[in-house]
Write a protein that holds these residues in place. Structure first.
Motif, PDB file in Angstrom:
ATOM      1  N   LEU A  91       0.850  -1.180   0.000  1.00 14.46           N
ATOM      2  CA  LEU A  91       0.000   0.000   0.000  1.00 14.46           C
ATOM      3  C   LEU A  91       0.891   1.236   0.000  1.00 14.46           C
ATOM      4  O   LEU A  91       1.530   1.546   0.997  1.00 14.46           O
ATOM      5  N   MET A  95      -6.624   4.780   0.564  1.00 16.24           N
ATOM      6  CA  MET A  95      -7.242   4.611   1.869  1.00 16.24           C
ATOM      7  C   MET A  95      -8.265   3.478   1.851  1.00 16.24           C
ATOM      8  O   MET A  95      -8.744   3.056   0.801  1.00 16.24           O
ATOM      9  N   ILE A 117       3.170  -1.209   4.134  1.00 10.24           N
ATOM     10  CA  ILE A 117       2.784   0.187   3.914  1.00 10.24           C
ATOM     11  C   ILE A 117       4.058   0.959   3.611  1.00 10.24           C
ATOM     12  O   ILE A 117       4.850   1.268   4.510  1.00 10.24           O
ATOM     13  N   VAL A 125       3.922   7.622   4.116  1.00 14.62           N
ATOM     14  CA  VAL A 125       2.568   7.204   3.768  1.00 14.62           C
ATOM     15  C   VAL A 125       1.753   7.109   5.051  1.00 14.62           C
ATOM     16  O   VAL A 125       2.073   6.311   5.930  1.00 14.62           O
ATOM     17  N   TYR A 127      -1.713   5.934   6.106  1.00 14.50           N
ATOM     18  CA  TYR A 127      -2.779   5.164   5.472  1.00 14.50           C
ATOM     19  C   TYR A 127      -3.930   4.978   6.446  1.00 14.50           C
ATOM     20  O   TYR A 127      -3.820   4.272   7.443  1.00 14.50           O
ATOM     21  N   LEU A 130      -7.391   0.898   7.108  1.00 12.02           N
ATOM     22  CA  LEU A 130      -7.069  -0.459   6.660  1.00 12.02           C
ATOM     23  C   LEU A 130      -7.818  -1.485   7.508  1.00 12.02           C
ATOM     24  O   LEU A 130      -7.850  -1.399   8.734  1.00 12.02           O
ATOM     25  N   THR A 152       5.340   7.573   8.305  1.00 14.87           N
ATOM     26  CA  THR A 152       4.557   6.466   7.763  1.00 14.87           C
ATOM     27  C   THR A 152       3.809   5.792   8.904  1.00 14.87           C
ATOM     28  O   THR A 152       4.386   5.477   9.945  1.00 14.87           O
TER      29      THR A 152
END
Length: 416
Positions: A91, A95, A117, A125, A127, A130, A152
């Motif tokens: 990923l 989203m 990720i 990132v 995210y 998930l 991240t």
């Protein structure tokens, strides 16, 4: 949808495409330029019932989601990734991915990750949303990992009911579930075994706030495995509850749960045993820890519960079975603790509750039985202002031996 067909190569789903469905075929031979499926920012891409077969090995992930990819769903797929040291799913943007009811067939440390990720070596990132559930893995290196670029993270993620099999963790710093600074994550009812090498490998690593780790079963599969759950200093307000942890095959670095973070709650866990490390270790700086209603047994050559931070509350725990010279049931090296209503039994050659030169602790309502050394020990003159009351002690100081009627005891132990 091409039932029973085999595609050799890769599929690109361009940014902005909506409601694309990839279903019921086999894909192989995607090579080292593109992943097998490259979602470059589609809307609700569905990958359902696809078999990904890496053949003799591929140089890219099976699935890559990037750009603004919204709510991709990967379900009922089979990933044969036993020759590829790449992520199954990467990923890199977007989203709300939903990854569920898939099977991964790996070998040793391949694939490298189930979910990774990560975008590149310089881009963070973050995210959100998930969800990963009901996946089955036989072998892989790591399970779900947040990349190392600062910033991240996962936000508002749920990882539940997965069987992640045997995880190799074959490099220093490999963690099975590595959340780093992720926040508001729930890790629920997952099962896996960690192997490790001779470096630092953890089962679950948390360094962000408000993470719940509940109902998981984690096993150390070798003496190279380290902490089954580790809460780093940034992991404030973590809850570790109702997990079953088995570190009996682990080594001296394999605590059941270790926290270095403030306001950690460790509650209702069953720790089946350790081998040279503590069942629960509260490190310096982990103030306000709550250790309650845990069941601990078979602790070998280490203190069962070790407290090195102030304001801890240790209550309602059952500790049954501590072996090794000087291995204690509860060991305090920080003050202002409450040790309340615990049941401590069968400590072979250690102390039941050991207060090591620290002040202002309350030790009350505990039951201690079959303790080799002192039942409760307030050690050194610095152990001032401690309250010890209402405890029940049976068969303690079992290793106290008098050499003659006039000589001091060999092993000068007492109830309190």
């Amino acid at each position: 949808e091409t039932p029973d067909a085999t595609i050799t190569g890769y599929i690109v789903v361009n940014s902005g495409k909506m409601n694309v469905v990839l279903r019921s075929f086999k894909i192989t031979g995607w090579g080292s330029t593109y992943p097998a499926v490259d979602d470059q920012g589609a809307y609700q891409l569905l990958i359902d019932g696809v078999t990904f077969d890496d053949g003799t090995g591929q140089g890219k992930p099976a699935i890559l989601v990037s750009g603004s990819g919204y709510q991709p769903e990967v379900r009922n797929c089979t990933f044969i990734m036993d020759n590829t040291a790449q992520p199954v799913i990467q990923l890199a943007g977007g989203m709300n991915a939903k990854i569920h009811d898939n099977q991964v067939i790996g070998s040793g440390a391949k694939p490298a990750y189930f979910v990774y990720i990560y975008k590149d070596a310089t881009t963070a990132v973050s995210y959100p949303g998930l969800e990963v559930w009901n996946n089955v893995i036989n072998y892989a290196d790591r399970f779900i990992v947040v990349g190392t670029v600062t910033g991240t993270q996962l936000v508002n993620a749920v990882i539940r009911d997965n069987d992640a099999g045997v995880l190799a963790l074959d490099t220093d710093g490999d963690y099975a579930i590595d959340l780093r600074g992720s926040t508001n994550v729930q890790i629920l009812r997952n099962r896996f075994t960690i192997i490790g090498t001779d470096d630092t490998q953890y089962g679950i690593y948390v360094a962000g706030a408000n993470v719940t780790i509940q109902g998981n079963t984690i096993t150390a599969g070798s003496a190279n495995a380290e902490d089954l759950i580790y809460i780093a200093s940034g992991g404030t307000n973590a809850v570790v509850e109702g997990n079953t942890l088995d570190a009996r095959l682990g080594g001296s670095g394999c605590n059941g749960v270790e926290t270095a973070a403030t306001n950690t709650i460790i509650r209702g866990n069953t720790i089946l045993g350790t081998n040279g490390a503590s069942a629960i270790n509260v490190a310096s700086g982990a103030t306000n820890a709550v250790i309650e209603a845990n069941t601990v047994g078979n602790v070998k050559n280490a203190d069962a519960i070790s407290i090195a931070a102030t304001n801890a509350r240790i209550s309602g725990n059952t500790i049954d079975g501590v072996t090794g010279s000087g291995a204690d049931a509860v060991y305090l090296t920080a003050g202002n603790a409450e040790v309340l209503n615990n049941t401590i039994k069968n400590v072979d050659d250690g102390v039941g509750i050991y207060v090591s030169g620290v002040m202002n602790n309350t030790i009350q309502g505990n039951t201690l039985e079959n303790i080799g050394r002192d039942g409760i020990l307030l050690d050194t003159a610095n152990a001032d202002n401690n309250t010890v009351k209402g405890n029940t002690l049976k068969k303690v100081a079992l290793r106290a031996v008098v050499q003659t009627a006039t000589d001091p005891a060999i092993g000068d132990y007492a109830a309190i």
